[in-house]
Design a protein around this motif. Structure first.
Motif, mmCIF file in Angstrom:
data_model
loop_
_atom_site.group_PDB
_atom_site.id
_atom_site.type_symbol
_atom_site.label_atom_id
_atom_site.label_comp_id
_atom_site.label_asym_id
_atom_site.label_seq_id
_atom_site.Cartn_x
_atom_site.Cartn_y
_atom_site.Cartn_z
ATOM 1 N N LYS A 206 -1.350 4.654 8.812
ATOM 2 C CA LYS A 206 -0.332 3.609 8.890
ATOM 3 C C LYS A 206 -0.848 2.424 9.712
ATOM 4 O O LYS A 206 -0.772 1.267 9.287
ATOM 5 C CB LYS A 206 0.942 4.165 9.529
ATOM 6 C CG LYS A 206 1.963 3.080 9.832
ATOM 7 C CD LYS A 206 3.084 3.528 10.752
ATOM 8 C CE LYS A 206 3.693 2.320 11.442
ATOM 9 N NZ LYS A 206 4.718 2.670 12.423
ATOM 10 N N TRP A 207 -1.407 2.714 10.880
ATOM 11 C CA TRP A 207 -1.849 1.624 11.758
ATOM 12 C C TRP A 207 -3.034 0.852 11.186
ATOM 13 O O TRP A 207 -3.189 -0.341 11.428
ATOM 14 C CB TRP A 207 -2.146 2.150 13.171
ATOM 15 C CG TRP A 207 -0.850 2.344 13.892
ATOM 16 C CD1 TRP A 207 -0.182 3.514 14.092
ATOM 17 C CD2 TRP A 207 -0.013 1.302 14.429
ATOM 18 N NE1 TRP A 207 1.016 3.284 14.727
ATOM 19 C CE2 TRP A 207 1.144 1.944 14.945
ATOM 20 C CE3 TRP A 207 -0.106 -0.083 14.521
ATOM 21 C CZ2 TRP A 207 2.182 1.225 15.556
ATOM 22 C CZ3 TRP A 207 0.908 -0.799 15.115
ATOM 23 C CH2 TRP A 207 2.047 -0.143 15.623
ATOM 24 N N TYR A 208 -3.842 1.557 10.401
ATOM 25 C CA TYR A 208 -4.953 0.899 9.706
ATOM 26 C C TYR A 208 -4.411 -0.254 8.854
ATOM 27 O O TYR A 208 -4.930 -1.381 8.903
ATOM 28 C CB TYR A 208 -5.665 1.945 8.844
ATOM 29 C CG TYR A 208 -6.739 1.436 7.931
ATOM 30 C CD1 TYR A 208 -8.023 1.186 8.408
ATOM 31 C CD2 TYR A 208 -6.491 1.229 6.571
ATOM 32 C CE1 TYR A 208 -9.026 0.742 7.553
ATOM 33 C CE2 TYR A 208 -7.486 0.793 5.713
ATOM 34 C CZ TYR A 208 -8.751 0.552 6.214
ATOM 35 O OH TYR A 208 -9.742 0.105 5.365
ATOM 36 N N HIS A 209 -3.339 0.029 8.123
ATOM 37 C CA HIS A 209 -2.782 -1.009 7.244
ATOM 38 C C HIS A 209 -1.942 -2.037 8.000
ATOM 39 O O HIS A 209 -1.865 -3.193 7.598
ATOM 40 C CB HIS A 209 -1.992 -0.364 6.101
ATOM 41 C CG HIS A 209 -2.857 0.446 5.196
ATOM 42 N ND1 HIS A 209 -3.753 -0.132 4.337
ATOM 43 C CD2 HIS A 209 -3.022 1.787 5.059
ATOM 44 C CE1 HIS A 209 -4.421 0.814 3.692
ATOM 45 N NE2 HIS A 209 -4.000 1.989 4.113
ATOM 46 N N VAL A 210 -1.329 -1.610 9.087
ATOM 47 C CA VAL A 210 -0.632 -2.584 9.941
ATOM 48 C C VAL A 210 -1.647 -3.604 10.453
ATOM 49 O O VAL A 210 -1.435 -4.816 10.329
ATOM 50 C CB VAL A 210 0.050 -1.878 11.138
ATOM 51 C CG1 VAL A 210 0.529 -2.909 12.164
ATOM 52 C CG2 VAL A 210 1.212 -1.010 10.659
ATOM 53 N N LYS A 211 -2.748 -3.115 10.972
ATOM 54 C CA LYS A 211 -3.748 -4.019 11.550
ATOM 55 C C LYS A 211 -4.391 -4.926 10.511
ATOM 56 O O LYS A 211 -4.809 -6.035 10.812
ATOM 57 C CB LYS A 211 -4.817 -3.197 12.285
ATOM 58 C CG LYS A 211 -4.287 -2.579 13.576
ATOM 59 C CD LYS A 211 -5.359 -1.882 14.386
ATOM 60 C CE LYS A 211 -5.729 -0.545 13.769
ATOM 61 N NZ LYS A 211 -6.695 0.203 14.607
ATOM 62 N N ARG A 212 -4.489 -4.425 9.287
ATOM 63 C CA ARG A 212 -5.051 -5.246 8.211
ATOM 64 C C ARG A 212 -4.031 -6.205 7.611
ATOM 65 O O ARG A 212 -4.390 -7.044 6.796
ATOM 66 C CB ARG A 212 -5.623 -4.356 7.112
ATOM 67 C CG ARG A 212 -6.986 -3.814 7.463
ATOM 68 C CD ARG A 212 -7.295 -2.538 6.723
ATOM 69 N NE ARG A 212 -7.288 -2.688 5.291
ATOM 70 C CZ ARG A 212 -8.393 -2.794 4.540
ATOM 71 N NH1 ARG A 212 -9.571 -2.832 5.104
ATOM 72 N NH2 ARG A 212 -8.304 -2.882 3.239
ATOM 73 N N ARG B 278 -5.373 11.084 9.185
ATOM 74 C CA ARG B 278 -4.071 11.367 9.774
ATOM 75 C C ARG B 278 -3.062 10.276 9.417
ATOM 76 O O ARG B 278 -3.406 9.091 9.385
ATOM 77 C CB ARG B 278 -4.171 11.413 11.296
ATOM 78 C CG ARG B 278 -4.621 12.750 11.878
ATOM 79 C CD ARG B 278 -4.371 12.776 13.386
ATOM 80 N NE ARG B 278 -4.801 11.540 14.043
ATOM 81 C CZ ARG B 278 -3.982 10.682 14.637
ATOM 82 N NH1 ARG B 278 -2.682 10.904 14.683
ATOM 83 N NH2 ARG B 278 -4.471 9.595 15.219
ATOM 84 N N GLY B 279 -1.794 10.662 9.205
ATOM 85 C CA GLY B 279 -0.754 9.721 8.797
ATOM 86 C C GLY B 279 -0.604 8.536 9.732
ATOM 87 O O GLY B 279 -0.546 7.384 9.299
ATOM 88 N N VAL C 243 0.866 -1.175 0.000
ATOM 89 C CA VAL C 243 0.000 0.000 0.000
ATOM 90 C C VAL C 243 0.905 1.228 0.000
ATOM 91 O O VAL C 243 1.879 1.306 0.761
ATOM 92 C CB VAL C 243 -0.991 0.004 1.179
ATOM 93 C CG1 VAL C 243 -0.275 0.019 2.529
ATOM 94 C CG2 VAL C 243 -1.937 1.202 1.082
ATOM 95 N N ILE C 244 0.604 2.144 -0.891
ATOM 96 C CA ILE C 244 1.384 3.387 -0.971
ATOM 97 C C ILE C 244 0.602 4.491 -0.266
ATOM 98 O O ILE C 244 -0.593 4.685 -0.528
ATOM 99 C CB ILE C 244 1.651 3.802 -2.433
ATOM 100 C CG1 ILE C 244 2.284 2.635 -3.218
ATOM 101 C CG2 ILE C 244 2.561 5.027 -2.477
ATOM 102 C CD1 ILE C 244 2.538 2.949 -4.690
ATOM 103 N N LEU C 245 1.284 5.189 0.644
ATOM 104 C CA LEU C 245 0.635 6.248 1.411
ATOM 105 C C LEU C 245 1.250 7.590 1.012
ATOM 106 O O LEU C 245 2.366 7.911 1.411
ATOM 107 C CB LEU C 245 0.843 5.996 2.907
ATOM 108 C CG LEU C 245 0.517 4.569 3.393
ATOM 109 C CD1 LEU C 245 0.871 4.396 4.866
ATOM 110 C CD2 LEU C 245 -0.961 4.255 3.173
ATOM 111 N N PRO C 246 0.537 8.363 0.217
ATOM 112 C CA PRO C 246 1.068 9.671 -0.189
ATOM 113 C C PRO C 246 1.000 10.638 0.996
ATOM 114 O O PRO C 246 0.011 10.662 1.731
ATOM 115 C CB PRO C 246 0.115 10.131 -1.300
ATOM 116 C CG PRO C 246 -0.990 9.133 -1.368
ATOM 117 C CD PRO C 246 -0.796 8.088 -0.338
ATOM 118 N N ILE C 247 2.062 11.431 1.177
ATOM 119 C CA ILE C 247 2.107 12.393 2.283
ATOM 120 C C ILE C 247 2.352 13.786 1.720
ATOM 121 O O ILE C 247 3.301 13.994 0.965
ATOM 122 C CB ILE C 247 3.226 12.013 3.271
ATOM 123 C CG1 ILE C 247 2.840 10.695 3.952
ATOM 124 C CG2 ILE C 247 3.424 13.105 4.325
ATOM 125 C CD1 ILE C 247 3.976 10.059 4.703
#
Lengths: 504, 504
Positions: B355-361, B350-351, B305-309
């Protein structure tokens, strides 16, 4: 439509259309009736076709932003009661689970035991159970839209069943979406009926009319039902897919509410849409002929079957080697964005029998290869959509295979479209209407005129005549221009115009 | 297994393993309990994982010569009675359909109506209904083998359910094959358990032990049941797939007979084999940690997953452009023969939360991209299997992505294998056996020793002790060398040796 003395399917379409349909299914080995009332067994050849249809539709659903999920098979009885029209529509034909155990029966055998507190319905469709779940998921406008599809089996206890067209259990997909506004939900309803029309026309080679149902023909609980309608070869209509704008009916019944951007709590707007294994029946009745099934190339499990021909082991070695390299070359070609699907049938079966086996199963292209063909560097090709076979250079055949398949796909569509156009008329009087829908011939009571385009003053006023003639209003075509005319029955001035037809 | 103060999942595995399991499912948004007792809703992220598993298994089934088909959901009650052990095994937990209509109840609401002449069972497994169909298909040895698989839902009325591991309705595949000889059927049974082991180890990164079940643990009606058994992180065993040699038991019950080459009429030999959505539970319990789900890359719906900042619109334009070209480059890479699966999460969240959303998934690789990274031509990478994140040149990252995913896949397997090996012992005395299976700690009654490899004289003689300790015989490993030893309980000389464990 009658044909020369001998056809692979008996009876022919002209002799007995409903029985011809059953015989095509049997000869193509697509499905059979099961020992369970109204349920069919979908056999491997039929299931492979369904898998191809699923794959294509699933890709289209995903391309329009939907994801798949899975919801329970069972619906608590009380859920069905929540939406009044919905329960009215489905209560008469549902399988009810009342017990969760079997015990020895004192009179021998087994008997149901462990009575449930609340009976469970085997889903006939899932608006109520999915809606109950969505009610928990939806809190804020930020949770919307929800765009979900489910591939599943459903059960409707039909009394008169016909394989693929109407069975007690069938396979389908059902999309269920939730939106913040009416406009968005209507847009979704239209988007999905367009997906169905695209699939029907471009994959199934089946021309369809997109339109909206009149109130009496809508899905139970819907504000608007859009459908695609196709004409079968007996000139009856087949509803091939529906997309429902449910308004707030189900969200009110199920309490699907959200906080809008302005802070107000509002009921959401929902849609549902589905197609089923009925589409397999639609393909059969759109394209098949008196020699059996005809499959549109784009959906065919095998687009080409290669039949090696040889007399002895020495010939066999040579022929099989040629066939395998031919198979590989063909598989390396693409048609409609996918590798060409090729099979080799090297069973120990007589040549004629083998050829007819694939004719009846509807494989688009048969390729015979024997020592003589190898000598000439050619192949001998039979097209399922034409009676004649022909020799052609191997390289030319391979390099033009995508073109050939595309031409066959388009040919099936064109033929079906012409059939529909030839059998669609404008009708302006009761007399003409009656004549149009009266069978031409007593031995074929099913064969009648086709689609009638008629002005009508109201569903109520034409109802008795439609019941008498077993005709229904199929849809108000979406692309019809706004105009006014005179009701074919009452003579009243009206702007309502629809397609009338006998239907499956 | 305890961890630093704060973890994304509460409680941790060490604190309360069963509750941790539920919380991982919730945090990863894989599934939830439905309003229907014992049935779950599989949510999009969980269903996408299941679709990937289905696709991989389906390809393996087809590569071993099987075709899909579909058989009825319902089984007439009398069918179940035909095989004595089978009915014994399933009668206590089946949903029974007794009516086919709902009518208004005089006391309000609805009530079941239209009683069926014979109750129908919602299939708990389909040997009986498929066997009845095969009896019609099989006439001669030329019709054999029949090699068919079905993807379907089944229902077993479990009283204690747990999402994915044990639910009243679940999704599965069931293979049902018919053969002319016992040898061929046994070969098929072994081939399919090997397919399951291959899938478990190479796709799920879950080491398994292939073995045969002892008589009391066999499928009801089987002569031999082979299974794959895996160790979960709480050291309990999970039976992850079974393949049954049914001998002639079902063909005798169902009259599946064929004319052999020598002209004799013979009963056929059948097998069945299945895996289910339980495998999703197996993945969760094999790899997840106290921060949530961990998905083996080969099965992950999104591998990256790419997270644009960015801070403002000007930055956004630049970042999104970079991200889209990165996405395309990554998608053009292949891992394990398929295009790399990449998603971009550009939600306004929020960043840290994102991030944690994808960690948990459980997404294997997270890639953060902001203006600074663009300036350096780099990306900032987080691996789900390691706590540390690191910057790396964009080109290097793209060109090594397949290697990275492969390394992660292998790492998960190795870790799980080590866990199993560290917790598997040889046990030769009752005292050691009791100690091994006694919880170390009262607050975590589930955590015990693991797998015990023991000689035992007979199932009957160890039965009482196993019941007392809630231990079962998992399997006699297939690759075990023939040797003799002394029963851990009775001291008798024996050649029987098996793996004992607590199990799901």
């Amino acid at each position: 439509m009658a044909k020369a003395p001998k056809t692979a399917i008996q009876p022919t379409r002209a002799e007995d259309y409903p029985e011809w349909y059953q015989q095509v299914i049997r000869a193509a080995d697509l499905a059979e009736n099961s020992p369970v009332r109204g349920c069919m067994v979908i056999k491997p050849w039929g299931y492979r076709l369904w898998e191809n249809m699923q794959r294509a539709l699933d890709d289209m659903f995903k391309a329009t932003g939907h994801q798949n999920a899975y919801f329970p098979l069972f619906i608590p009885m009380s859920y069905l009661e929540k939406e009044a029209e919905h329960v009215e529509g489905f209560a008469k034909e549902c399988a009810v689970v009342t017990h969760h155990r079997l015990e020895p029966d004192p009179n021998g055998g087994l008997m149901p035991a462990g009575k449930l507190e609340e009976p469970l319905i085997v889903r006939p469709t899932s608006e109520t159970i999915i809606g109950a779940t969505y009610a928990k998921w939806v809190q804020s406008y930020r949770d919307l839209p929800i765009l979900i599809n489910q591939w599943a089996n459903v059960v409707r206890w039909e009394m008169r069943t016909r394989m693929f067209l109407r069975t007690a259990e069938f396979l389908w997909q059902e999309g269920h979406t939730v939106h913040a506004t009416s406009e968005e939900a209507i847009e979704e309803t239209e988007r999905m009926v367009d997906v169905y029309a695209d699939f029907a026309e471009n994959w199934m080679a089946m021309p369809v009319i997109v339109g909206s149902k009149t109130p009496a023909e809508r899905f139970p609980g819907a504000i608007e039902t859009l459908s695609i309608e196709a004409m079968m070869q007996d000139r009856k209509a087949l509803q091939a897919g529906t997309s429902h704008f449910l308004g707030q009916n189900f969200s009110k019944a199920q309490e699907i509410m959200f906080q809008a951007e302005n802070g107000e709590r509002e009921y959401a707007w929902t849609t549902s849409w589905g197609v089923s294994t009925r589409l397999v029946g639609a393909i059969i009745m759109s394209h098949s002929d008196d020699d059996g099934f005809v499959i549109p190339p784009r959906l065919a499990p095998a687009q080409i079957v290669i039949l090696p021909i040889y007399r002895d082991d020495a010939q066999r070695t040579e022929v099989i080697e040629y066939v395998e390299s031919l198979r590989k070359e063909l598989t390396d070609q693409t048609y409609a964005g996918m590798p060409v699907r090729v099979e080799v049938d090297d069973r120990d079966v007589r040549g004629g029998e083998k050829k007819w086996y694939h004719v009846k199963r509807g494989v688009p292209v048969r390729v015979e290869v024997g020592p003589k063909d190898i000598g000439k560097g050619s192949v001998f090709v039979g097209r399922r959509d034409q009676p004649k076979s022909y020799g052609i250079g191997r390289n030319e055949f391979v390099s033009s295979i995508a073109e050939l398949l595309g031409e066959m796909q388009q040919g099936l569509f064109d033929r079906a479209l012409k059939m529909r156009e030839d059998n669609t008329v404008e009708i302006t009087s009761e007399k003409a209407f009656r004549k149009f829908f009266t069978p031409k011939n007593e031995e074929q009571p099913e064969i009648h005129g086709g689609f009638a385009n008629c002005f009508f003053s109201s569903e109520e006023k034409v109802d008795a005549l439609l019941k008498e003639l077993k005709v229904t209003i199929r849809c108000v075509p979406r692309n019809a221009k706004q105009e006014s005319g005179v009701c074919f029955l009452t003579g009243e001035e009206t702007t309502q115009k629809a397609i009338f037809a006998k239907a499956y």
